[in-house]
Design an enzyme around this catalytic site. Structure first.
Site, PDB file in Angstrom:
ATOM      1  N   ILE A  65       0.868  -1.171   0.000  1.00  0.00           N
ATOM      2  CA  ILE A  65       0.000   0.000   0.000  1.00  0.00           C
ATOM      3  C   ILE A  65       0.909   1.226   0.000  1.00  0.00           C
ATOM      4  O   ILE A  65       2.084   1.136   0.349  1.00  0.00           O
ATOM      5  CB  ILE A  65      -0.983   0.033   1.202  1.00  0.00           C
ATOM      6  CG1 ILE A  65      -0.223  -0.017   2.541  1.00  0.00           C
ATOM      7  CG2 ILE A  65      -1.985  -1.104   1.107  1.00  0.00           C
ATOM      8  CD1 ILE A  65      -1.147   0.099   3.750  1.00  0.00           C
ATOM      9  N   ASP A  66       0.376   2.362  -0.403  1.00  0.00           N
ATOM     10  CA  ASP A  66       1.197   3.552  -0.569  1.00  0.00           C
ATOM     11  C   ASP A  66       1.740   4.065   0.767  1.00  0.00           C
ATOM     12  O   ASP A  66       1.161   3.812   1.832  1.00  0.00           O
ATOM     13  CB  ASP A  66       0.385   4.665  -1.240  1.00  0.00           C
ATOM     14  CG  ASP A  66      -0.058   4.292  -2.644  1.00  0.00           C
ATOM     15  OD1 ASP A  66       0.636   3.487  -3.277  1.00  0.00           O
ATOM     16  OD2 ASP A  66      -1.111   4.797  -3.086  1.00  0.00           O
ATOM     17  N   LYS A  67       2.823   4.804   0.681  1.00  0.00           N
ATOM     18  CA  LYS A  67       3.483   5.367   1.854  1.00  0.00           C
ATOM     19  C   LYS A  67       2.509   6.127   2.749  1.00  0.00           C
ATOM     20  O   LYS A  67       2.534   5.990   3.981  1.00  0.00           O
ATOM     21  CB  LYS A  67       4.611   6.302   1.395  1.00  0.00           C
ATOM     22  CG  LYS A  67       5.280   7.090   2.508  1.00  0.00           C
ATOM     23  CD  LYS A  67       6.324   8.029   1.928  1.00  0.00           C
ATOM     24  CE  LYS A  67       6.925   8.920   3.011  1.00  0.00           C
ATOM     25  NZ  LYS A  67       7.938   9.858   2.445  1.00  0.00           N
ATOM     26  N   THR A 120      -0.820   5.937   2.687  1.00  0.00           N
ATOM     27  CA  THR A 120      -2.042   5.189   2.971  1.00  0.00           C
ATOM     28  C   THR A 120      -1.804   4.409   4.252  1.00  0.00           C
ATOM     29  O   THR A 120      -0.741   3.814   4.431  1.00  0.00           O
ATOM     30  CB  THR A 120      -2.388   4.221   1.824  1.00  0.00           C
ATOM     31  OG1 THR A 120      -2.586   4.964   0.622  1.00  0.00           O
ATOM     32  CG2 THR A 120      -3.647   3.433   2.131  1.00  0.00           C
ATOM     33  N   ARG A 173      -6.999   6.113  -5.822  1.00  0.00           N
ATOM     34  CA  ARG A 173      -6.666   7.536  -5.909  1.00  0.00           C
ATOM     35  C   ARG A 173      -6.987   8.106  -7.284  1.00  0.00           C
ATOM     36  O   ARG A 173      -7.588   9.176  -7.402  1.00  0.00           O
ATOM     37  CB  ARG A 173      -5.186   7.737  -5.560  1.00  0.00           C
ATOM     38  CG  ARG A 173      -4.849   7.355  -4.125  1.00  0.00           C
ATOM     39  CD  ARG A 173      -3.351   7.189  -3.906  1.00  0.00           C
ATOM     40  NE  ARG A 173      -2.648   8.453  -4.058  1.00  0.00           N
ATOM     41  CZ  ARG A 173      -1.318   8.562  -4.029  1.00  0.00           C
ATOM     42  NH1 ARG A 173      -0.568   7.482  -3.875  1.00  0.00           N
ATOM     43  NH2 ARG A 173      -0.759   9.751  -4.163  1.00  0.00           N
TER      44      ARG A 173
END
Length: 312
Positions: free
Chosen positions: A140-142, A144, A242
């Site tokens: 998962i994104d930094k 998130t 996103r």
């Protein structure tokens, strides 16, 4: 001086990534440093440079420069420190013999890189042992927060990855977005591809029906130009939620990369310093066991919901 040595791959390590194999044998070296040394050619397979993701074969020879690799004192200050280990341990919300499930904190990347001082994967490498390597199963994104599944074995990692690939893992996200979706409930179906803008890579919606990605959503509440959405991504493309929300002119609050050119940044400038996307829950079946795990919202998310009197 720079004596070349090698390690030979046995049957237990067949299919292991090159970087994981190296860490298994040089656990004093942080994961990000291992990747850098692979890129610069200080590790080679059968005399040739390979990517960190290269899957090893039986009797492959992994060559290394002994005097450089074994300089433990020079690498000691690059190890994960006790505070970082504590962050990792406090993030654990579920654990059994197969997996560890984290509620990943805000601002910590899942994987390392040349400019990243600490990542979840670095913590895994320091938490694991020579005979038991913890493995990422997805990312998962930094910025998130929320659910992240860690496998305790190669076989479990393979099985969980296969469940993701076959869409047999149900993921639920919460997002706080600018604006209000025209339909309170529905789905977004659009193809996504990677492009370059000013030398920076990002994802963008394209016309390609063969690569459609789907995100289901419903509006939980709307207040003062903000909406709280619950989202169920059917597919798992990079930055899917996103970019899908941006395509509907409802960008995630605090998303610096995917935002409208004429967005209400001034209106929300006091609260958009962090991104409001949270992997809230996950459910799947692994080895005849049903897993249902929920991750608590981070404090910055809860504070805004309370400030705007969202009903949840």
């Amino acid at each position: 001086m720079y004596n070349s040595k090698y390690l030979e791959v046995n049957s237990d390590d067949v299919g292991l990534r090159l970087d994981k194999f190296i860490f298994k044998n040089f656990s004093n070296i942080p994961y990000s440093i291992i990747q850098k040394k692979i890129r610069t050619g200080l590790f080679k397979v059968n005399g040739f440079r390979k990517r960190a993701s290269y899957k090893l074969n039986y009797l492959d020879k992994v060559f290394y420069i002994g005097d450089l690799i074994l300089a433990k004192n020079k690498l000691k200050n690059l190890s994960v420190n006790e505070d970082q280990k504590l962050i990792f341990k406090k993030s654990i919300i579920f654990e059994d013999n197969e997996v560890i499930i984290l509620n990943k904190p805000y601002g910590i990347p899942v994987q390392g890189g040349t400019k990243i001082k600490f990542s979840i994967n670095d913590a895994l490498n320091q938490t694991g042992s020579k005979n038991k390597i913890l493995r990422l199963t997805h990312r998962i994104d930094k910025n998130t927060t929320g659910i992240l599944i860690i496998a305790k074995s190669k076989e479990t990692a393979k099985n969980v990855t296969e469940l993701f690939r076959e869409n047999k893992i149900k993921k639920t996200y919460w997002a706080l977005v600018e604006g209000n979706p025209k339909e309170k409930k529905g789905y977004i179906k659009a193809s996504i591809a990677k492009i370059k803008v000013n030398k920076m890579e990002k994802m963008e919606v394209i016309e390609n029906k063969e690569k459609n990605s789907i995100t289901y959503y419903k509006t939980l509440d709307s207040r003062d130009g903000l909406s709280l959405l619950e989202l169920y991504p059917k597919t798992g493309r990079t930055h899917q939620i996103r970019i899908h929300l941006l395509s509907k002119k409802c960008p995630i609050l605090g998303d610096k990369k995917y935002k409208l050119s004429n967005n209400n940044s001034n209106k929300f400038k006091e609260i958009n310093k962090k991104m409001y996307l949270h992997a809230k829950s996950i459910s799947f079946k692994l080895n005849e066991k049903r897993y249902v795990v929920e991750a608590e919202l981070p404090s910055h998310f809860k504070q805004i919901l309370k400030l705007y009197n969202f009903i949840i």
